[in-house]
Design a protein around this motif. Sequence first.
Motif, PDB file in Angstrom:
ATOM      1  N   PRO A  15       0.829  -1.209   0.000  1.00  0.00           N
ATOM      2  CA  PRO A  15       0.000   0.000   0.000  1.00  0.00           C
ATOM      3  C   PRO A  15       0.861   1.256   0.000  1.00  0.00           C
ATOM      4  N   VAL A  16       0.364   2.288  -0.674  1.00  0.00           N
ATOM      5  CA  VAL A  16       1.075   3.560  -0.779  1.00  0.00           C
ATOM      6  C   VAL A  16       0.111   4.676  -0.398  1.00  0.00           C
ATOM      7  N   THR A  17       0.541   5.584   0.446  1.00  0.00           N
ATOM      8  CA  THR A  17      -0.247   6.760   0.788  1.00  0.00           C
ATOM      9  C   THR A  17       0.254   7.930  -0.056  1.00  0.00           C
ATOM     10  N   GLY A  41      -2.456  18.884   0.848  1.00  0.00           N
ATOM     11  CA  GLY A  41      -1.649  18.421   1.965  1.00  0.00           C
ATOM     12  C   GLY A  41      -2.243  17.248   2.722  1.00  0.00           C
ATOM     13  N   LEU A  42      -3.479  16.864   2.410  1.00  0.00           N
ATOM     14  CA  LEU A  42      -4.091  15.743   3.104  1.00  0.00           C
ATOM     15  C   LEU A  42      -3.604  14.418   2.497  1.00  0.00           C
ATOM     16  N   ALA A  43      -3.458  13.443   3.353  1.00  0.00           N
ATOM     17  CA  ALA A  43      -3.013  12.126   2.899  1.00  0.00           C
ATOM     18  C   ALA A  43      -4.186  11.342   2.334  1.00  0.00           C
ATOM     19  N   LEU A  44      -3.962  10.715   1.191  1.00  0.00           N
ATOM     20  CA  LEU A  44      -4.954   9.837   0.582  1.00  0.00           C
ATOM     21  C   LEU A  44      -4.485   8.404   0.849  1.00  0.00           C
TER      22      LEU A  44
END
Length: 94
Positions: A80-82, A88-91
């Motif tokens: 998994p990759v964020t 600026g929010l992490a997906l």
Amino acid sequence: MVINALDPHFAEVLENLRNLSDGDLAHISSDESEQRWVVSFTHDRDPGTTYFYDHSSGESRLLFRPLGHLDPEQLAPMTPVTITARDGLALPPT
């Protein structure tokens, strides 16, 4: 994916089915006595691999690999990759 067994008999079967592959259980089917099972797995390097499991004898065997031409040892595992969005929010991975 998390599968929790409510039935004590199936809990024992489920534990043994999970030992067949390190993939996620995808399809599960049994005979009426719930002693003989056919199960397939979702797996990043060996998708769709299907096993037969006999709960009364404890025996299992590989039935087929739908993508048998692919060598699981040659395929890269998925991780998994964020991703950070423009705001600026992490997906996170789903």
